[in-house]
Design a protein around this motif. Structure first.
Motif, PDB file in Angstrom:
ATOM      1  N   ASN A  28       0.808  -1.241   0.000  1.00  0.00           N
ATOM      2  CA  ASN A  28       0.000   0.000   0.000  1.00  0.00           C
ATOM      3  C   ASN A  28       0.834   1.281   0.000  1.00  0.00           C
ATOM      4  O   ASN A  28       0.326   2.355  -0.316  1.00  0.00           O
ATOM      5  CB  ASN A  28      -0.977   0.055   1.186  1.00  0.00           C
ATOM      6  N   LYS A  29       2.114   1.179   0.361  1.00  0.00           N
ATOM      7  CA  LYS A  29       2.930   2.390   0.436  1.00  0.00           C
ATOM      8  C   LYS A  29       3.397   2.875  -0.937  1.00  0.00           C
ATOM      9  O   LYS A  29       3.712   4.050  -1.112  1.00  0.00           O
ATOM     10  CB  LYS A  29       4.142   2.158   1.339  1.00  0.00           C
ATOM     11  N   VAL A  30       3.463   1.973  -1.909  1.00  0.00           N
ATOM     12  CA  VAL A  30       3.899   2.378  -3.257  1.00  0.00           C
ATOM     13  C   VAL A  30       2.922   3.391  -3.844  1.00  0.00           C
ATOM     14  O   VAL A  30       3.327   4.405  -4.412  1.00  0.00           O
ATOM     15  CB  VAL A  30       4.013   1.147  -4.179  1.00  0.00           C
ATOM     16  N   PHE A  31       1.624   3.134  -3.675  1.00  0.00           N
ATOM     17  CA  PHE A  31       0.617   4.057  -4.198  1.00  0.00           C
ATOM     18  C   PHE A  31       0.692   5.396  -3.474  1.00  0.00           C
ATOM     19  O   PHE A  31       0.587   6.452  -4.088  1.00  0.00           O
ATOM     20  CB  PHE A  31      -0.783   3.455  -4.054  1.00  0.00           C
ATOM     21  N   ASP A  32       0.885   5.336  -2.152  1.00  0.00           N
ATOM     22  CA  ASP A  32       0.989   6.579  -1.382  1.00  0.00           C
ATOM     23  C   ASP A  32       2.178   7.412  -1.858  1.00  0.00           C
ATOM     24  O   ASP A  32       2.082   8.636  -1.976  1.00  0.00           O
ATOM     25  CB  ASP A  32       1.142   6.271   0.114  1.00  0.00           C
ATOM     26  N   TRP A  33       3.293   6.753  -2.162  1.00  0.00           N
ATOM     27  CA  TRP A  33       4.493   7.457  -2.632  1.00  0.00           C
ATOM     28  C   TRP A  33       4.230   8.084  -4.000  1.00  0.00           C
ATOM     29  O   TRP A  33       4.570   9.248  -4.236  1.00  0.00           O
ATOM     30  CB  TRP A  33       5.661   6.480  -2.718  1.00  0.00           C
ATOM     31  N   ARG A  34       3.606   7.341  -4.882  1.00  0.00           N
ATOM     32  CA  ARG A  34       3.372   7.846  -6.237  1.00  0.00           C
ATOM     33  C   ARG A  34       2.343   8.966  -6.264  1.00  0.00           C
ATOM     34  O   ARG A  34       2.377   9.813  -7.152  1.00  0.00           O
ATOM     35  CB  ARG A  34       2.933   6.692  -7.144  1.00  0.00           C
ATOM     36  N   GLN A 100      -7.651  -2.784  -7.371  1.00  0.00           N
ATOM     37  CA  GLN A 100      -6.968  -1.489  -7.389  1.00  0.00           C
ATOM     38  C   GLN A 100      -7.434  -0.631  -8.564  1.00  0.00           C
ATOM     39  O   GLN A 100      -7.661   0.575  -8.416  1.00  0.00           O
ATOM     40  CB  GLN A 100      -5.451  -1.700  -7.448  1.00  0.00           C
ATOM     41  N   LEU A 101      -7.580  -1.247  -9.729  1.00  0.00           N
ATOM     42  CA  LEU A 101      -8.016  -0.500 -10.905  1.00  0.00           C
ATOM     43  C   LEU A 101      -9.458  -0.030 -10.752  1.00  0.00           C
ATOM     44  O   LEU A 101      -9.812   1.079 -11.163  1.00  0.00           O
ATOM     45  CB  LEU A 101      -7.861  -1.348 -12.164  1.00  0.00           C
ATOM     46  N   ASN A 145      -2.621   3.325 -11.996  1.00  0.00           N
ATOM     47  CA  ASN A 145      -2.266   3.639 -10.616  1.00  0.00           C
ATOM     48  C   ASN A 145      -0.978   4.441 -10.498  1.00  0.00           C
ATOM     49  O   ASN A 145      -0.639   4.919  -9.411  1.00  0.00           O
ATOM     50  CB  ASN A 145      -2.142   2.351  -9.792  1.00  0.00           C
ATOM     51  N   ARG A 146      -0.241   4.600 -11.608  1.00  0.00           N
ATOM     52  CA  ARG A 146       0.978   5.403 -11.560  1.00  0.00           C
ATOM     53  C   ARG A 146       0.694   6.885 -11.808  1.00  0.00           C
ATOM     54  O   ARG A 146       1.577   7.720 -11.661  1.00  0.00           O
ATOM     55  CB  ARG A 146       1.989   4.883 -12.589  1.00  0.00           C
ATOM     56  N   LYS A 147      -0.542   7.203 -12.199  1.00  0.00           N
ATOM     57  CA  LYS A 147      -0.943   8.595 -12.410  1.00  0.00           C
ATOM     58  C   LYS A 147      -1.976   8.986 -11.370  1.00  0.00           C
ATOM     59  O   LYS A 147      -2.755   8.149 -10.913  1.00  0.00           O
ATOM     60  CB  LYS A 147      -1.546   8.777 -13.813  1.00  0.00           C
ATOM     61  N   SER A 148      -1.994  10.254 -11.009  1.00  0.00           N
ATOM     62  CA  SER A 148      -2.988  10.718 -10.054  1.00  0.00           C
ATOM     63  C   SER A 148      -4.374  10.689 -10.692  1.00  0.00           C
ATOM     64  O   SER A 148      -4.519  10.741 -11.919  1.00  0.00           O
ATOM     65  CB  SER A 148      -2.666  12.140  -9.591  1.00  0.00           C
ATOM     66  N   ALA A 149      -5.398  10.606  -9.845  1.00  0.00           N
ATOM     67  CA  ALA A 149      -6.769  10.606 -10.349  1.00  0.00           C
ATOM     68  C   ALA A 149      -7.074  11.910 -11.081  1.00  0.00           C
ATOM     69  O   ALA A 149      -7.772  11.916 -12.102  1.00  0.00           O
ATOM     70  CB  ALA A 149      -7.747  10.397  -9.190  1.00  0.00           C
ATOM     71  N   LYS A 150      -6.540  13.033 -10.587  1.00  0.00           N
ATOM     72  CA  LYS A 150      -6.790  14.321 -11.239  1.00  0.00           C
ATOM     73  C   LYS A 150      -6.166  14.366 -12.632  1.00  0.00           C
ATOM     74  O   LYS A 150      -6.784  14.852 -13.586  1.00  0.00           O
ATOM     75  CB  LYS A 150      -6.248  15.466 -10.389  1.00  0.00           C
ATOM     76  N   GLN A 151      -4.943  13.856 -12.747  1.00  0.00           N
ATOM     77  CA  GLN A 151      -4.285  13.841 -14.053  1.00  0.00           C
ATOM     78  C   GLN A 151      -5.079  13.010 -15.044  1.00  0.00           C
ATOM     79  O   GLN A 151      -5.256  13.402 -16.214  1.00  0.00           O
ATOM     80  CB  GLN A 151      -2.869  13.269 -13.918  1.00  0.00           C
TER      81      GLN A 151
END
Length: 268
Positions: A28-34, A100-101, A145-151
């Motif tokens: 879960n920390k990978v998503f928080d970091w990205r 996750q998706l 998941n490597r891009k922000s939801a806003k982007q």
């Protein structure tokens, strides 16, 4: 080859220069970091060791790291780990990836509901309608998941418009403009009228002018603007208004005051 075994981990894998590298992270920390919500690398990595195979504990050789990530002596393992985190692929099970998706799709839909409106009713869309629109085969939207939801929202809204899946547009922002000099008021408002882009992007909702003495003069107006015009107005006020002008965002969006519920939109 050195070996170092770890358990209960999330693996990020990155292939470059013909070699596959892996790092061991906390789940879960990978998503928080990205997404930027976690900035402490120690909270993300179980170890700053770079592996060829995490599950077998096979550590990458120094020569492989130099070949793939540069020969600069100043390049630390921490910097290499950051690059793998940014560019690598998180290894998860098919079930975890699907969950996750699906979660990221809902996040994108939530931002669309918040930032966009039905261009006909000027009301927000129901969340379920936006989710169905994102799954429309014409859009081919794949959550990342490597891009922000806003982007991802900024990328997918033009596709929704292009294919007419929803009658959608960005909600207007409401800003308050304050000018403390009659001359600055004249210059700023005249420029906004003459600039075709700004004239189309801004709607005057209300204004007030206190034309007492020069020392106490204040002109205030509230504008509903297209989000894309925000920087232009900022530059205009800073350039023409200088110390005699400023503006503040009153809220993130401006919807119609019509209380007939969510926008019905259009989905075909």
């Amino acid at each position: 080859v050195g070996q170092k075994r770890l358990t209960n981990i999330a693996v990020v894998r990155y292939k470059t220069h013909g070699t596959r590298f892996e790092i061991a992270c906390y789940k879960n920390k990978v998503f928080d970091w990205r997404q930027g919500s976690e900035t402490d690398l120690d909270e993300v990595l179980q170890t700053d060791t770079v592996f060829l195979n995490v599950s077998k504990g096979v550590v990458a050789k120094e020569k492989d790291l130099k070949k793939a990530f540069g020969k600069e002596k100043s390049r630390s393992l921490e910097e290499v780990c950051k690059e793998i985190l940014a560019k690598g692929e998180l290894q998860v099970s098919d079930r975890e990836r699907a969950l996750q998706l699906d979660s990221r799709l809902r996040d994108v839909a939530s931002i669309i509901v918040e930032k966009c409106v039905d261009r006909n009713t000027k009301r927000p869309f129901p969340h379920a309608l936006v989710e169905r629109a994102l799954k429309d085969p014409r859009i081919r939207f794949i959550p990342d998941n490597r891009k922000s939801a806003k982007q991802q929202m900024l990328e997918v809204v033009p596709k929704l418009q292009k294919h007419d899946v929803l009658s959608i547009e960005r909600a207007k922002m409401r800003i308050q403009l304050t000018l403390t000099s009659p001359e600055m008021k004249r210059k700023v408002l005249q420029h906004m009228k003459e600039d075709v882009h700004l004239a189309e992007a801004c709607v005057l909702e209300r204004e007030h002018e206190d034309d007492g003495s020069v020392e106490t003069y204040t002109y205030t107006c509230v504008l509903a603007i297209n989000p894309g015009a925000f920087r232009s107005i900022d530059a205009l006020v800073r350039g023409r208004g200088g110390a005699n002008g400023n503006f503040d965002a009153k809220d993130g969006k401006s919807h119609s005051n019509n209380n007939d519920g969510g926008g019905s939109g259009k989905q075909r």
